[in-house]
Design an enzyme around this catalytic site. Structure first.
Site, mmCIF file in Angstrom:
data_model
loop_
_atom_site.group_PDB
_atom_site.id
_atom_site.type_symbol
_atom_site.label_atom_id
_atom_site.label_comp_id
_atom_site.label_asym_id
_atom_site.label_seq_id
_atom_site.Cartn_x
_atom_site.Cartn_y
_atom_site.Cartn_z
ATOM 1 N N GLU A 264 0.886 -1.164 0.000
ATOM 2 C CA GLU A 264 0.000 0.000 0.000
ATOM 3 C C GLU A 264 0.915 1.203 0.000
ATOM 4 O O GLU A 264 1.733 1.358 0.915
ATOM 5 C CB GLU A 264 -0.895 -0.078 1.240
ATOM 6 N N CYS A 301 -2.442 7.800 4.751
ATOM 7 C CA CYS A 301 -2.482 7.366 3.352
ATOM 8 C C CYS A 301 -3.703 7.939 2.644
ATOM 9 O O CYS A 301 -3.728 8.053 1.437
ATOM 10 C CB CYS A 301 -2.565 5.845 3.258
#
Lengths: 523, 523
Positions: A264, A301
């Site tokens: 990720e 994120c």
């Protein structure tokens, strides 16, 4: 519990044979004690070999046993008490309330996977009945998912608990029955050691093989590359930078036996201000946006790094209100000097672009990150790929579009994203219908009238998205769906009942949902 | 229907702008008419661009519409009548009865995916209810799987219908809602054109966008590499050689946006003769083995290329009976001169190994493949990696092991396989329990008391396995599970009912199985 600066391999604290390094307190700007000793190649190999050796015994445990194990990890983490919170505060600069919340999230996440195991249908058990009279006869076929093997997990810097040693990757891999070899993030080695000791204690209490979990400590890229190349490792979980993730993807692809990487990596999380919503409640959205952008010094994120709106008075007002909301926000300590430096370079680069106007930019002090808001035109955004890159921290870019079609056109040009957010009212539904198909292709999660920061740990969450949001857009790293990353199907043809796994036997002894001849049921 | 030697792009027959080639009748050893014109780069790009343009409209069709489409393809294939069978016989050298059976399998496979779509739970729909009172409040979260995008499919040589133009990769991709750009296998271009015309006819009848399907015709590696590199392509399905599959994996990994490759490549499908079964019915097993080995001139991915037994009289007798059963089997025409040549070189290489004894070896005539049976020791097999390589055709290698532990040790050293077969009786269950954990790690399907050739198309089938059996052991290329290769999850947070996909709306309007707050149900 005392932090010794050791790695944990084979259930034992072992002193790394490589060089040493110290953790750093980003608030006080000083080194923390003790020194941590870096593992060398032989120690990495030992951890991986033990993980391989533990795999069959670990995956042979019942779902109930692994559920108990996950909850035991949670209990041991809680038992670390304030020692854990204080060390995490010192190593991350994050406030107590955030870290206590993150600890709760971490423990609940382990509990969620324990519940998933107890529910029992995670193996996707399927039975196709034999049809002996058919020409040709159909055999008895039974399928279940099994764990892939030992998983290398790379902890993230920005969630020292929930995406770190006992975070989502570890929880989902252990739930699946995969041993975990964990590369600690060098920004919080002490926090990592404490949590790893809690896991090792749970391994002991649950009488599991010592190879089920190992903690590797160190800095630099060498440990990760050796780890991913080891033949025992069968999958990789990673949360971090695009350069770090793609480097591991390359190592994994170049192995004699390539393995999947779930990295990720990078996302700018576009927010779409649709016209009716903007007209009706632009000020409120602007304030909410500013709060989302600066929460946790923007170190998420899912931070909203791009805002698309239709050029005009309402959008100008949005920009003004957002800039005003950001102006008084002081620069705050970032997780590491590296992250702060990188953020400040990213902000300076944006500010230096000729096509970019600076709407707000706080003073950037060493080790800190102050909010920054920029604006550009759709044409400039389309022309300049550098404007598409993530600046990790509280910076965002507003793009004025001519119409919804231009919003869609820009979206088509974006790389894969973790999230997209629509600010919309009922009068915007037609516009939303135009955007949704494009967004579905580009992102893992589509939000309405909220902000992307805040990722629920649940059954339906998707924290994923097409490359480069993740290495593999077919997956999520948060929520119960994360377990499927570490599973693969095996079919048993005409195997005797005594040899079949319990979940596939006649009479459904585990009383779980299964698919028989295509139909779901418990019969 | 007449074969024109054209590609099919945008719903139209178009003459390739590259060079030309002819199909070859391997039985008569003569070229077939007409000539086929190879597509050039501009035509490949056009097919991919059209597929990308068709994607949103195609995936917006209802499951019922796509189910009808799949069945329409089946009906159009049947409507080709004997023209298809005769052309496939000429191009493959396979007998009528086999090709008629394969056509039935192909049409049934399309029907199976139609049924899967009508059942409706393939999207793994999940709903987590909002918890507004919680601190922090939980949003409404809904998840479903959506198709990844246009898929490049590479047809196999050895199943000119079932693993080719309208084969399992195409059926599962179209079922998912992914347009397909199909690279025809150059061994059966006429068969491919006929089936592709049937698909294009079904696209027309179902009023779908013309980009939903394209057929690219040509020889060599260039077309495939251009196809996989095209930005519209989002996944790859491939059945063929290890070198071909790994070459495409490299292209896919090197793209600016890497994409998943599902390549089914290489397997020697070990058979385990457990002692009780061998003693009780060794002759019968030997004859069954010989029949499985030579069926279809051994041209199956699941051909039993390795047999492990315990050294001793019973195994010696097995070897003798198997060799005797193979001796009268004449060499038969193989699919292509290339496959035959490669088979004959593989047999010669095995026969030439000092550590290998030849038990049976028919005369190898040009274009044909005669059965070959070899034997070696466990030590030699472990020492010589060349003995682990697939020889595509009716060749197999017997390995005499000292005990079950040595069988397990050899299995540990094998690469990933599609299948493993246990020949066992009740007295062998203890031995089987020792082998099963190793086999689960190494293969996709474990069979008892059968032979691996014969792959049922059903819900529980796994035609997959760890690398190099496939590029991605998390998948199957046969059976309904194949659809998940072409899906990825998307989560919708707090989206209004009117904007949600139907499968996720309140009240379950499609009346399908969904997961609400973790629990399966139709409520």
């Amino acid at each position: 519990m005392i932090i010794t600066g050791e790695a944990l391999i084979g259930g034992l604290a072992v002193k790394g044979k490589g060089g040493s390094f110290n953790a750093f307190d980003p608030s006080k700007r000083e080194e923390l004690q003790p020194a941590f000793h870096m593992v060398d190649v032989s120690q990495i190999n030992e951890a991986c070999t033990l993980a391989g050796a533990a795999f069959d015994a670990f995956r042979a445990t019942s779902d109930a046993q692994r559920a108990d194990f996950l909850e035991a990890i949670g209990a041991q983490i809680m038992a670390l008490g304030d020692t854990l919170i204080e060390r995490a505060m010192a190593e991350s600069g994050l406030p107590r309330v955030r870290l206590e919340g993150e600890r709760g999230r971490t423990v609940n996440q382990l509990k969620l996977f324990a519940d998933l195991l107890r529910e029992g249908s995670w193996r996707d058990n399927r039975i196709d009945s034999a049809l002996p009279e058919r020409t040709p006869p159909r055999p008895d076929l039974r399928m279940r998912l099994i764990p892939v093997g030992p998983v290398a997990v790379f902890a993230a810097s920005n969630f020292p608990l929930a995406f770190s040693v006992a975070g989502g990757d570890t929880a989902s891999a252990l739930a699946a029955g995969c041993p975990v070899v964990l590369k600690a993030h060098s920004a919080h080695p002490g926090t990592s050691e404490l949590v790893a000791r809690a896991i090792v204690k749970a391994v002991e209490l649950c009488r599991l093989p010592v190879g089920v979990f190992a903690l590797l400590t160190g800095t630099g890229n060498g440990i990760g590359q050796t780890l991913v190349a080891h033949p025992s490792i069968q999958a990789v979980g990673f949360t971090g930078s695009r350069s770090g993730g793609t480097a591991l993807m390359a190592v994994a692809a170049a192995r004699p036996q390539p393995i999947p990487v779930y990295a990720e990596m990078s996302s700018i999380n576009p927010v779409y201000l649709l016209p009716q919503a903007l007209a009706a409640r632009g000020d409120e959205i602007a304030k909410g946006f500013a709060a989302s952008l600066t929460m946790g010094v923007g170190q998420f994120c899912t931070n909203p790094g791009l805002v698309l709106g239709l050029a005009g008075d309402a959008f100008d007002r949005f920009a003004k209100v957002a800039a005003e909301a950001l102006a008084p926000v002081q620069g705050a300590t970032m997780l590491t000097p590296g992250i702060s430096g990188s953020y400040q370079r990213g902000v300076a680069a944006l500010a230096g672009q000729e096509c970019v106007r600076t709407l707000a930019k706080g003073e950037q002090e060493e080790g800190k990150g102050a909010p920054a808001l920029f604006q550009t035109t759709a044409a400039s955004f389309l022309a300049e790929r550098a404007l598409h890159e993530e600046v990790f921290g509280p910076a965002s870019l507003l793009v004025a579009c001519a119409d919804v079609a231009e919003m869609a056109a820009i979206t088509e040009r974006l790389e894969g994203q973790l999230t997209a957010t629509l600010q919309l009212d009922e009068g915007d539904f037609d516009a939303a219908q135009k955007l949704l198909p494009v967004l579905e292709r580009k992102v893992g999660r589509i939000l309405a009238n909220g902000f992307p920061t805040g990722v629920e740990v649940s059954t339906a969450m998707v924290h994923g998205g097409p490359f480069p949001a993740t290495a593999d857009g077919r997956s999520t790293s948060v929520g119960t769906g994360a377990i499927t990353r570490f599973l693969r199907p095996v079919c048993y043809q005409n195997l005797a009942q005594a040899l079949l796994p319990e979940s596939l036997r006649d009479g459904n002894p585990l009383d779980i949902w299964r698919r028989r001849d295509g139909a779901l049921g418990k019969a």
